[in-house]
Design an enzyme around this catalytic site. Structure first.
Site, PDB file in Angstrom:
ATOM      1  CG  ASP A  19      -1.732   1.229   1.401  1.00 23.66           C
ATOM      2  OD1 ASP A  19      -2.147   1.536   2.522  1.00 23.66           O
ATOM      3  OD2 ASP A  19      -1.963   1.904   0.363  1.00 23.66           O
ATOM      4  CG  ASN A  21      -3.399   5.156  -1.146  1.00 26.95           C
ATOM      5  OD1 ASN A  21      -3.341   4.045  -0.600  1.00 26.95           O
ATOM      6  ND2 ASN A  21      -4.368   5.477  -1.991  1.00 26.95           N
ATOM      7  CG  ASP A  23      -6.136   2.676   0.235  1.00 21.29           C
ATOM      8  OD1 ASP A  23      -6.687   2.839  -0.873  1.00 21.29           O
ATOM      9  OD2 ASP A  23      -5.171   1.894   0.415  1.00 21.29           O
ATOM     10  CG  ASP A  27      -1.290   1.637  -3.759  1.00 24.65           C
ATOM     11  OD1 ASP A  27      -1.743   2.069  -2.676  1.00 24.65           O
ATOM     12  OD2 ASP A  27      -0.067   1.627  -4.013  1.00 24.65           O
ATOM     13  CG  ASP A  96      -5.442 -12.811 -13.778  1.00 26.90           C
ATOM     14  OD1 ASP A  96      -4.890 -13.201 -12.730  1.00 26.90           O
ATOM     15  OD2 ASP A  96      -6.195 -13.526 -14.481  1.00 26.90           O
ATOM     16  CG  ASP A 192      -9.920 -16.455 -14.189  1.00 27.58           C
ATOM     17  OD1 ASP A 192      -9.211 -16.863 -13.246  1.00 27.58           O
ATOM     18  OD2 ASP A 192     -11.151 -16.380 -14.138  1.00 27.58           O
ATOM     19  CD  GLU A 246      -7.385 -20.830 -12.933  1.00 33.23           C
ATOM     20  OE1 GLU A 246      -8.235 -20.088 -13.436  1.00 33.23           O
ATOM     21  OE2 GLU A 246      -7.274 -21.000 -11.707  1.00 33.23           O
ATOM     22  CG  HIS A 317      -4.908 -15.536  -6.868  1.00 30.76           C
ATOM     23  ND1 HIS A 317      -4.310 -16.108  -7.994  1.00 30.76           N
ATOM     24  CD2 HIS A 317      -6.224 -15.437  -7.176  1.00 30.76           C
ATOM     25  CE1 HIS A 317      -5.223 -16.323  -8.918  1.00 30.76           C
ATOM     26  NE2 HIS A 317      -6.393 -15.930  -8.450  1.00 30.76           N
TER      27      HIS A 317
END
Ligand code: TEU
Ligand code: CA
Length: 536
Positions: A19, A21, A23, A27, A96, A192, A246, A317
């Protein structure tokens, strides 16, 4: 030699990587700040999980605008800066590609669901009455649409309606979008669930099954090769890019119909080795036995080579952390480095997932509320009546995709240096000891071992193109194989258990060039790995 065979890919899950920024969400500027780290690892290609506009029902695998960057991640200007810097550093960037379905908030679907007369209605798959198909997140694969009094197909969440690839106009829309990214200089796509695009015409009833009912009508469907050859002919052939598809529930023979001589895709992700600790559906775990892992990996080496090109991965993931799954916390360094060597020295393109290079582990989250993943919550609600809350939490603690999605552990500062805000998903509490900075200073550094492996692989053709030969296949504890090319041979032997095991007779008593233990005896220590090298 094609660059995507020589280089190693590093997969980033943008939400969890860095990250910038405050939040609490990773990013693009965060990724830019870590490019030198990736370069120093020795990887050559970065694969970004989706960064497009999305309601984030499935963290971006539900796209509502293929050509806009989600504000959580930044702007197109940030993306252009990232791409430019990636190329300046001699790296490549792979996006992706999720084209089996869109988000139900995509403008195409909003138009389609409003009226049967909408030109976009036929971009999706509709039925007056649902058949018995079930999807990958458990439960029915059809959702009622009151505006048109019919049902639409969704093989994943109901917010991910499947696209109708029979429609040539839809296919042209997808090609236009692909060219948009390739013209920007993107170097390829991870595709995907690409072997789901084609469904049996008429959408017939499936054979009864408690999981994935009807999958015979949507996996490797009748027109899948036609569609992929069309994408290759009309788009991919016109760019220096690579595609990795995939493909769920694929065997080596079926894989070759996609990748033989790279005729449709350059390579595929298959899942057989991901079933080393479950009964093909990860929610039905069985006791992990190393021989199941060995058998799966060797089968794909023996049956795909030489006309096909494998991918080599242990994590992504969607999968729990490999050191928690196939390794040991007692032998954290040894098992992480043994697993890395055994899978990365096989024949194919290696894929490393963020955090794997420091042995990040599953998270000890015991409450369902600690999990964010739509698949985890959907599966819990589908099966809690059968297995009970405790039974489901046991499965989730072993197999939830969130184990791969806890924030990257950079250092021992607050939130592991991932954010100075509130992280979108809890940080794994072991970040104080398992983090990049700590690992770098460790005498037993996992990332240093990864760097050594990647350097060896890059500098030796035998490790890239070399023939694969397994030895002692039936040995339930030791994984033992060679890679040879034009007289140069590497012998890799590893103990995949937490007990000392007799070292098999190594075919070549040559110099040992890599090992994760200091002294070498007649036995292999727990998770000891040895790599021998014989020059030409
Ligand atoms: O995953 C495809 C898929 O089959 C997943 O359900 C995966 O096999 C499973 O979670 C493993 O346990 C792809 C993406 O990788 C995944 O993140 C998406 O949720 C899914 O497609 C839908 O786009
Ligand atoms: Ca952020």
């Amino acid at each position: 030699m094609k660059w995507y065979k020589k280089e190693t890919v590093y997969q980033i899950y943008p939400r969890s990587f860095q990250d910038s920024n405050g939040d609490g969400i990773g990013d693009l500027q965060g990724i830019i700040s870590r490019l030198d780290y990736l370069k120093s690892l020795g990887v050559g290609i970065i694969w970004l999980s989706p960064i497009y506009q999305s309601p984030m029902d499935d963290n971006g695998y539900d796209i509502s605008d293929y050509q806009k960057i989600h504000p959580d991640y930044g702007t197109m200007k940030d993306f252009n800066e990232l791409l430019k810097k990636v190329h300046e550093k001699g790296l490549k960037l792979v996006m992706d590609l999720v084209i089996n379905h869109t988000s139900d908030e995509h403008p195409w679907f909003l138009e389609a669901k409003a009226s049967k007369k909408s030109p976009k209605h036929d971009y999706y798959i509709w039925k007056d009455q649902p058949n018995n198909w079930t999807g990958f997140f458990g439960g029915k694969a059809w959702e009622y649409n009151p505006e048109t009094k019919e049902y639409y197909l969704h093989l994943f969440s109901k917010k991910q309606p499947d696209l109708n690839w029979e429609n040539p106009t839809l296919r042209e829309e997808i090609k236009k979008m692909l060219r948009f990214w390739l013209d920007k200089g993107v170097d390829g796509f991870r595709c995907d669930v690409i072997n789901l695009l084609s469904k049996t015409p008429g959408l017939p009833k499936g054979k009864p099954s408690i999981a994935l009912c009807g999958h015979e009508h949507y996996i490797n469907g009748p027109r899948i090769h036609e569609y992929l050859q069309e994408l290759k002919r009309d788009v991919f052939n016109h760019y220096d890019c690579f595609t990795v598809g995939e493909c769920v529930f694929l065997n080596p023979k079926q894989a070759l119909t996609y990748i033989e001589n790279e005729k449709e895709l350059n390579m595929v992700f298959q899942f057989q080795h991901m079933a080393a600790d479950n009964f093909f559906i990860k929610w039905f775990p069985i006791k992990y036995r190393p021989i199941r892992l060995k058998k799966a990996l060797s089968r794909w080496q023996n049956e795909v080579n030489p006309t096909g090109w494998n991918t080599l991965y242990l994590e992504n993931h969607d999968q729990p952390r490999s050191v928690s799954r196939f390794g040991s916390m007692k032998y954290h360094y040894e098992s992480a480095t043994a697993l890395a060597t055994l899978f990365l020295f096989q024949r194919g393109t290696p894929f490393i997932y963020e955090g794997q290079e420091i042995g990040m582990t599953n998270a000890p989250f015991t409450n369902l509320e600690d999990y964010q993943d739509v698949e985890t919550h959907s599966i819990y609600h589908q099966f809690v009546k059968i297995f009970g809350h405790k039974g489901m939490m046991k499965k989730i603690m072993k197999m939830s995709r969130d184990h791969a999605r806890t924030p990257m552990q950079w250092n021992s500062e607050e939130n592991a240096g991932f954010t100075n805000g509130k992280p979108w998903l809890k940080v794994n509490p072991n970040y104080q000891t398992i983090n990049v900075k700590q690992d770098e200073t460790n005498e037993k550094s996992i990332q240093s071992f990864y760097k050594a492996i990647l350097l060896l692989r890059k500098n030796h053709k035998a490790l890239i193109m070399g023939d694969y030969q397994e030895y002692d296949e039936k040995n339930p504890h030791i994984f033992f194989y060679t890679r040879s090319h034009e007289g140069e041979t590497f012998t890799i032997v590893g103990n995949l258990t937490s007990k000392p095991r007799k070292c098999p007779k190594v075919p070549l008593i040559e110099n040992l060039i890599l090992s994760n233990v200091k002294e070498h005896k007649q036995v292999l220590d727990p998770y000891e790995i040895r790599v021998y090298h014989k020059e030409k």
